[in-house]
Design a protein around this motif. Sequence first.
Motif, PDB file in Angstrom:
ATOM      1  N   ARG A 255       0.826  -1.202   0.000  1.00 10.14           N
ATOM      2  CA  ARG A 255       0.000   0.000   0.000  1.00 10.14           C
ATOM      3  C   ARG A 255       0.867   1.262   0.000  1.00 10.14           C
ATOM      4  N   ASN A 256       1.927   1.214   0.831  1.00 10.78           N
ATOM      5  CA  ASN A 256       2.823   2.360   0.925  1.00 10.78           C
ATOM      6  C   ASN A 256       3.551   2.584  -0.398  1.00 10.78           C
ATOM      7  N   ALA A 257       3.975   1.485  -1.040  1.00  3.84           N
ATOM      8  CA  ALA A 257       4.684   1.612  -2.325  1.00  3.84           C
ATOM      9  C   ALA A 257       3.764   2.258  -3.363  1.00  3.84           C
ATOM     10  N   VAL A 258       2.506   1.834  -3.399  1.00  5.01           N
ATOM     11  CA  VAL A 258       1.553   2.358  -4.385  1.00  5.01           C
ATOM     12  C   VAL A 258       1.240   3.830  -4.083  1.00  5.01           C
ATOM     13  N   GLU A 259       1.057   4.108  -2.820  1.00  4.00           N
ATOM     14  CA  GLU A 259       0.743   5.481  -2.401  1.00  4.00           C
ATOM     15  C   GLU A 259       1.899   6.430  -2.746  1.00  4.00           C
ATOM     16  N   HIS A 260       3.131   6.007  -2.446  1.00  2.21           N
ATOM     17  CA  HIS A 260       4.292   6.838  -2.784  1.00  2.21           C
ATOM     18  C   HIS A 260       4.376   7.057  -4.291  1.00  2.21           C
ATOM     19  N   ALA A 261       4.120   5.991  -5.049  1.00  2.00           N
ATOM     20  CA  ALA A 261       4.222   6.083  -6.508  1.00  2.00           C
ATOM     21  C   ALA A 261       3.245   7.144  -7.028  1.00  2.00           C
ATOM     22  N   ARG A 262       2.032   7.124  -6.508  1.00  2.00           N
ATOM     23  CA  ARG A 262       1.033   8.098  -6.992  1.00  2.00           C
ATOM     24  C   ARG A 262       1.422   9.516  -6.616  1.00  2.00           C
ATOM     25  N   ARG A 263       1.948   9.654  -5.403  1.00  2.00           N
ATOM     26  CA  ARG A 263       2.323  11.000  -4.950  1.00  2.00           C
ATOM     27  C   ARG A 263       3.504  11.540  -5.750  1.00  2.00           C
ATOM     28  N   VAL A 264       4.515  10.702  -5.956  1.00  2.00           N
ATOM     29  CA  VAL A 264       5.706  11.209  -6.647  1.00  2.00           C
ATOM     30  C   VAL A 264       5.372  11.510  -8.105  1.00  2.00           C
ATOM     31  N   ALA A 265       4.484  10.706  -8.702  1.00  2.00           N
ATOM     32  CA  ALA A 265       4.101  10.964 -10.099  1.00  2.00           C
ATOM     33  C   ALA A 265       3.411  12.325 -10.187  1.00  2.00           C
TER      34      ALA A 265
END
Length: 408
Positions: free
Chosen positions: A292-302
Amino acid sequence: MIVGAGQAGAETAAALRDRGFTGPVTLVGDEPGPPYGRPPLSKDYLTGGVEPGGLALRPPSYYRDHGITLTGRDPAVEIDRDGQRLTLASGRELPYAALVLATGARPRPLPVPGAGLAGVLALRSLEDATAIRDRLADARDVLVIGGGFIGLEVAATARRSGARVTVVEAGPRLMARAVSAPMSAFLAGHHREQGVRVLLGREVTALRGDAAGRCRVAELDGGERVPADLVVAGIGVLPNCSLAAAAGLAVGDGVLVDDRLRTSDRAVYAVGDCARFPSPYAPGRLRLESVRNAVEHARRVAAVLCGDTPPPAAVPWFWSEQYALRLQIAGITQGHDRTAVAGDPAAGRFSVLCFRGERLVGTESVNRPADHMATRRLLESGAPGPAPADAERPGFDLKAFTRSPQPV
Ligand code: FAD
């Protein structure tokens, strides 16, 4: 440019394309094959319930169709921040405008004599899981060192495959870093009911092999010898931040980033297991190890890379599967000082609500998904949750509580 073609790296590439980013996207990986999900590696993959093809996060054609270049088996070895260039082990140099580090974590090495014997394995990659699966097929005695998420999932899977299983945990309770004392006690009881020998506050002092160099026995403190023809060490991970450290970026049990996932260099970002970041849901900076954290970070950084406002930080949540138990954790429960149990642990359906002072900081649920979802909604809304005294009342229903209007 993204370094690390795991969950966070692959999701970052996809999130960039979802946001309409049209520039080049390169995913630099060091493993063979397209990016895959790790959760099944300690669960169904070990018993043959999932094959390698079923682990892929997206079909290989996705990357081609979306103009994402995958470079596998060629790790990044150096970042030239002044020249904005990345050097790979092959000597290839790749220029970047923005660099996202998604290098994940690696198993903590087992500091025990005999750790190099055949049959002593750690679990992080598909390659590791395949080696364990091959051994599990004819292992009679499985020893799991470490009673954390991965160790317990492996114990449950090995038990299901018919092996005799011992879990040795050095701390006084299972999953102590991740769950409350009542949940640890429940899990210890459940594993024991399933026939696992759970040893708490004990340590493996040495592993001994046969003439062929294959592990056969573990020696514990106090001199006990436990048969072990497969040993899985699950004693935690270390974030992969040596690339960042060598480039002079600020690190400290992870690559240090701000709330926009920027490192101390404005052109370099870090996401996923390797990143230590500030969260509105816990004091200080956190490093989380979850999909969940990996996906959340990915969306934020994008969003940040596209010049958009990043979405608000979502409530962190985690899950684990052991036997027929689905454990879900919503919120950051570390540092709680009070708990209340709702539901019936004996029936295998209950939640532990965790409080810091009077404030609900998270809920650990076993087979009670409604409590999990209600906690996520509650924490996200910022509304006051139940007081510990409310939650302690017999028959307390968190979902019903969140449905009644709460002052914000
Ligand atoms: P990773 O997925 O580890 O990816 C990092 C990638 O970067 C790796 O491929 C690594 O080899 C590569 N890399 C490192 N250095 C370099 C370099 N210099 N150059 C190029 N590539 C590099 N989470 C859950 O939420 N629920 C679960 O049930 C769950 N189960 C799990 C079971 C197992 C067995 C494991 C290992 C993990 C599990 N997790 C689970 C955790 C979850 O898989 C991780 O949090 C997630 O994979 C983190 O994604 P990441 O991209 O940050 O790291």
